[in-house]
Enzyme design. Sequence first.
Site, short mmCIF file in Angstrom:
data_model
loop_
_atom_site.label_atom_id
_atom_site.label_comp_id
_atom_site.label_asym_id
_atom_site.label_seq_id
_atom_site.Cartn_x
_atom_site.Cartn_y
_atom_site.Cartn_z
N SER A 1 5.23 -10.82 -3.64
CA SER A 1 4.96 -9.98 -4.82
C SER A 1 4.55 -8.59 -4.36
CB SER A 1 3.82 -10.57 -5.65
OG SER A 1 2.59 -10.43 -4.96
N ASP A 2 4.82 -7.60 -5.19
CA ASP A 2 4.15 -6.33 -4.97
C ASP A 2 2.66 -6.57 -5.23
OD1 ASP A 2 3.45 -3.71 -4.49
OD2 ASP A 2 5.00 -2.85 -5.78
N TRP A 3 1.86 -5.63 -4.80
CA TRP A 3 0.40 -5.83 -4.78
C TRP A 3 -0.18 -5.93 -6.19
CZ3 TRP A 3 2.59 -6.45 -0.62
CH2 TRP A 3 1.95 -6.57 0.60
N GLY A 4 -0.47 -7.15 -6.58
CA GLY A 4 -0.96 -7.37 -7.94
C GLY A 4 0.17 -7.57 -8.93
N GLY A 5 1.38 -7.72 -8.42
CA GLY A 5 2.54 -7.93 -9.31
C GLY A 5 2.70 -9.37 -9.75
#
Length: 815
Positions: free
Chosen positions: A303-307
């Site tokens: 995931s992207d960071w916090g995605g």
Amino acid sequence: MASPRSILLSSLLLASSATAQDFGSSGRSEEAFSYIQPENTTILTQYGSSPAVYPSPNITSDGTWASALVKAKDFLSLLTLEEKAYMVTGAPGPCVGNIYPIPRLNFSGLCLQDGPLSIRVADYASVFEAGVTAASSWDRKLLYERAYAMGEEFKGKGAQVALAPVAGPLGRSAYGGRNWEGFAADPYLTGVAMEESIKGFQDAGVQATAKHYIANEQETMRNPEYNDNATLTDVLYEAVSANLDDRTMHELYLWPFANAVRANVASVMCSYQRLNGSYACQNSKALNGLLKEELGFQGYVMSDWGGTHSGVAAIEAGLDMDMPGGIGMYGLYPEAGSFFGGNVTTAVNNGTLDVSRLDDMILRIMTPYYALNQDVDFPSVDESGADLNTFSPRSTWLRDWNFTGEYGRDVRGDHGSIIRRHAAEATILLKNVNNALPLKAPKIIAVFGNDAGDDTQGFLNQVDFEYGTLSAGGGSGTGRLTYLSTPLNAINNRASQDGALVQYWLNNTLIESSEMPALWNPKTPEVCLVFLKTWAEEGADREHLSTDWNGDDVVESVASYCNNTVVITHSSGINTLPWADHENVTAIVAAHYPGQESGNSIVEVLYGDVNPSGRLPYTIAFNGTDYNAPPTTGINSTGVEDWQTWFDEKLEIDYRYFDANNISVRYEFGFGLSYTTFAISDIQAEALVDDITATPEAQATVPGGNPALWESIYNVTVSLNNTGDVCGATVPQLYVTFPDSAPAGTPPYQLRGFEKVTLEAGECQTVSFELMRRDISYWDIISQEWVIPQGDFTISVGHSSRDFEQVTTITPIAA
Ligand code: NOJ
């Protein structure tokens, strides 16, 4: 009010009906991604929903990674359930992303570091030219060499995983805030750049991450907004939803990711925004369907960071690793728990998640690790990075890290010289009249603009600053400079060899004011070099396409009294250059973000040591308003789901749009001048296979999809001649025009071949372009297949997307 933990628990409770998260706002699953009615006749114009594709395909290993998969299976067999859960969950630690070590198995963990132009959170590392700069070279070897050198630095610092390269944003909108991190507003050029970059990183022993998957074309509202942003409670607005049709998906946005998968990319980072109604990191059509099934991706989706916005729902939809592991953007709330971590253990124990899916996630993570021999003598994480890491400072760590090896390793090697050469070779000469360039040892030089001199606010590139040259943009795609060659320093050094007088004015406000002419002393300069800049950064889209700090007024002012005004831009991308036709503006040079050797690189071009051969990776229109597809920057309603961006332009982005609508532009895609001239002649096209079929033979999927799509079926050759007086490089480009039988909306010209060629004055060379099946196919939404349409294709070869010298036709399938 729902707390992050209750959001998390409800997402886990959805496990048995995990697909419910996936249908987007409409909640309908029956509508195909291709937006067709069951009769296969009428194409619906409505989008904004995404079908369910389950289960998540398992890694199969195509042969390339077969022995690594065996090792990964052995490793997996030794893991406890808790260890498995943490193999897929980021944790606070020394790097931007961390997977915990398992000492009893001699697994040192994974260190994930940004980014696309440098190992960002590190000392003694190089700042390379940005993606847009490298793409402007249109040079495969350069792209490979850049990524290989970057890979050496990531490895030297102990990072197994580089969070690069970037194919999303592709550049749908001229205003996109992160376009400069990626390559070009064209899937073909970006696809080549992705492939070369991934090979470069991975040949150096570092896992590449193709990001941000997919349709991540704007920064505005890329993440949800909460009523209480401090605790991430009560969603005010979900992130913007990028809504696009199936053909556009395949022919534009998925295209370069197919190249990435074909290059055996280790990892793919899913993007922040929603896609056709559901979050990109839990969109099963995109992850399970397109990426793992259709393209045969064998690595892991992070995931992207916090995605990550759910637990089991995201896992079932194809997400393999949650980064950075905590809840919320940047994982800033590890105390709120994680959608993964312990909840994965719980989900397996209570039967909501089958352990076989978790096992596949780990095999996908560990197979590239073994394939790149990262289990053998991989350097340990440099502790100096830990001290610079603001993502997860030591105070947040839940475990100690065992550091070995030198503190503050210098991993730069001789990369400065590579960067210097690259940035020079990627520089684009847009205008050159009266033989203004190359400079001929001028004796009086005036330098203007706040982009010319030293950076006065440090070297972190994290905020826009008034004084100092721009070598990179901001956000996770930036780098920490260890030194910076500025234009002014480099000009001073060079000019001193000629005994020249150099004067400079770095204050834009002063330059554009009426006081300026009074400053001349003692004679009119032979050349006025104006340095302009344009900032762009992650998290924000651009507000305008002008240069910053009143750059346009600066040029007008200097050009009003200097009849040899040469303008150089250090910009993230498109600038509209309204003064381009001013008679005193004799040359324009676009250098983009050149990295740490900026000044040395530009001086080599200005003085002719390097003959410019960069070509525009986007179109420069006359006005900002000429561009279509702006980011969605506001909504007039208050519904939680209401942030939507409609890709109604379909295939018409950048030059495809300007061509389809006959819009004049200032400098077209692919354009760039040289200090010499080139001629193209004698085009020939030859079929490489007999009896070409309209659809590809159904072959077993390998990374990249059906191998038949990548088969070369035509070879086109031209003669290329350097007709000028000096050695130089150029980029003959091949564009394809599909026959009329192709579906409506097919762009008039599409780049399908290019080659960077260096020729001595008078030298002639044959240049070949191989056309693969994919290059002359469109994505048929009804048959869900790539199809070569019947009839004549026009093949145009020239110097840019609007300057063709040779044209021929091919007819793969007779009408
Ligand atoms: C968010 C960015 O979108 C991504 O590109 C980056 O790799 C991560 N943050 C980590 O910094």
